[in-house]
Design an enzyme around this catalytic site. Structure first.
Site: not given
Length: 424
Positions: A50, A103, A132, A154, A156, A182, A191, A297, A321, A352, A354, A356
């Site tokens: 997930y 989030p 979130s 955030q 939804y 979002t 997914r 977002k 996302h 946002d 990737g 690192r």
């Protein structure tokens, strides 16, 4: 905030080495790849799928990372970087760092303290944390542990406008400084890892604490739920019902089970949590219900960024996302320059996807982002060592940002600009 020798990246770096001299290492790996591998050992297969997984062939996850390699930092010498200021001005407020925590929902899958552990770690570093909508702990509970530390909420946008208004009002009351809508999850993406496991945590009542703690949602639960075919009861579905009941707040297990409310909560959530019919015109409803800044977002196209300004929003977050929605999508970093050109250099733009390492943050700031958000890395820290793990992952990244900034010849975030990098 100006970093001094007492709390600088160099001091944290020294602390890591002194711990090592005493035979102790940090609980979390500093290398991002090893960090993910370490976290996987601490997580169930369902939880790791997930958090780590993406849509389809997961090419968007790859695109987000590979985009950073197209840009190179050009270090400048003899700039007197003995004092470094990592603070930024954003939406009229001063923040100690250009790093925000994105989030991430259903954190109970990786650690029992979930959002509370993240909130405490963020507060200890005065780092903005975006609560979130799919949290495992109610926003009020997390806010109570954060004191005056900055946090946003955030949203939804569900099918119930009354619920949308209730969430926003609660966010205001618990000290959130902005509402982040979002846009890219009006439907779940394809997914692959989750589908292979045929597992969705919400069906066990996980990740819906904002809903079950909301008075409007409790009222909505009393409405009849339409649709849904009857299915045979199996041992596996009974186990799911037990989990669902345990995850529902308050009361004793059997009283909750007999009330039927845990099951109704999940059914109502599944029926209303997303709204594919949402349009730009709906944003006026949100503005009528809050005076907080509103950020969108999921913006990935310059024309949508221009529309955001037209409809009066206060900022945008360039995001796909984390590659969890559209497979084969463009990366966030590659769209950043065009979007900044579309909205102008002064409009609040975050991104946002990737991120690192410190170099990633410097590159994003050089391309026009005002701040950068991270998600998966701090969740990996949470899985490994709870609040301590989140703190160490974020502290490591903050140190990396500050050292990379100084070694590139920049004394402050304001000195990072297009000349700091080149494109290959």
């Amino acid at each position: 905030m100006v970093q001094t020798n007492s709390d600088s990246a160099a001091a944290w770096q020294k602390e890591i080495y002194l711990r090592g001299f005493a035979g102790k290492r940090l609980e979390v790996s500093i290398d991002p790849i090893q960090l993910e591998q370490q976290a996987q050992k601490s997580m169930s297969p369902e939880a790791f799928a997930y958090i780590a997984g993406g849509a389809g062939l997961e090419s968007t996850i790859h695109n987000n990372r590979s985009a950073f390699e197209k840009y190179k930092i050009i270090p400048r010498m003899l700039q007197d970087v003995s004092t470094r200021d990592t603070s930024i001005e954003f939406l009229g407020k001063r923040y100690a760092t250009p790093l925000f925590l994105s989030p991430v929902g259903v954190l109970e899958m990786v650690h029992p303290e979930a959002d509370i552990a993240v909130g405490k770690a963020a507060a200890s570093l005065q780092l903005p944390y975006i609560f979130s909508n799919q949290a495992s702990k109610p926003m009020e509970e997390v806010a109570a542990h954060m004191g005056e530390s900055p946090r946003w909420f955030q949203l939804y946008w569900s099918k119930s406008r009354e619920l949308v208004a209730s969430f926003v009002e609660r966010a205001e009351r618990c000290g959130c400084g902005a509402i982040v809508v979002t846009l890219d999850t009006t439907m779940l993406g394809w997914r692959t890892r989750d589908l292979d496991m045929a597992y969705l945590p919400f069906l066990e009542g996980k990740g819906i604490a904002q809903y079950t703690s909301d008075p409007v949602f409790q009222k909505l639960m009393d409405e009849p739920v339409s649709g849904g075919e009857k299915r045979n009861i199996t041992l596996h579905s009974l186990a799911g019902l037990i989990q669902m009941t345990r995850n529902y707040p308050g009361g004793h297990f059997f009283s909750k089970l007999m009330s039927g409310r845990p099951r109704r909560a999940v059914q109502k959530f599944i029926n209303i949590y997303s709204n594919p019919a949402l349009t730009w015109n709906d944003l006026s409803f949100l503005r009528q219900h809050t005076k907080l800044p509103i950020l969108l977002k999921g913006i990935m196209h310059p024309d949508d960024a221009r529309l955001a300004i037209t409809y009066g929003v206060d900022g945008i977050i360039i995001s796909n996302h984390g590659g969890r929605q559209v497979d084969g999508s463009v990366s966030t970093l590659e769209m950043l320059p065009a979007i900044v050109r579309a909205v102008g250099p002064d409009f609040p733009v975050l991104m946002d996807g990737g991120v690192r390492g410190g170099a990633d943050v410097i590159k994003a700031l050089a391309l026009g982002a005002k701040a950068v958000c991270i998600g998966r890395p701090y969740v990996y820290g949470l899985a490994i060592a709870g609040q301590t793990g989140v703190y160490q992952v974020v502290r490591n990244l903050l140190a990396d940002i500050e050292l990379t900034m100084g070694l590139a010849g920049c004394r402050s975030i304001t000195e990072i600009n297009a000349e700091t990098i080149n494109a290959t």
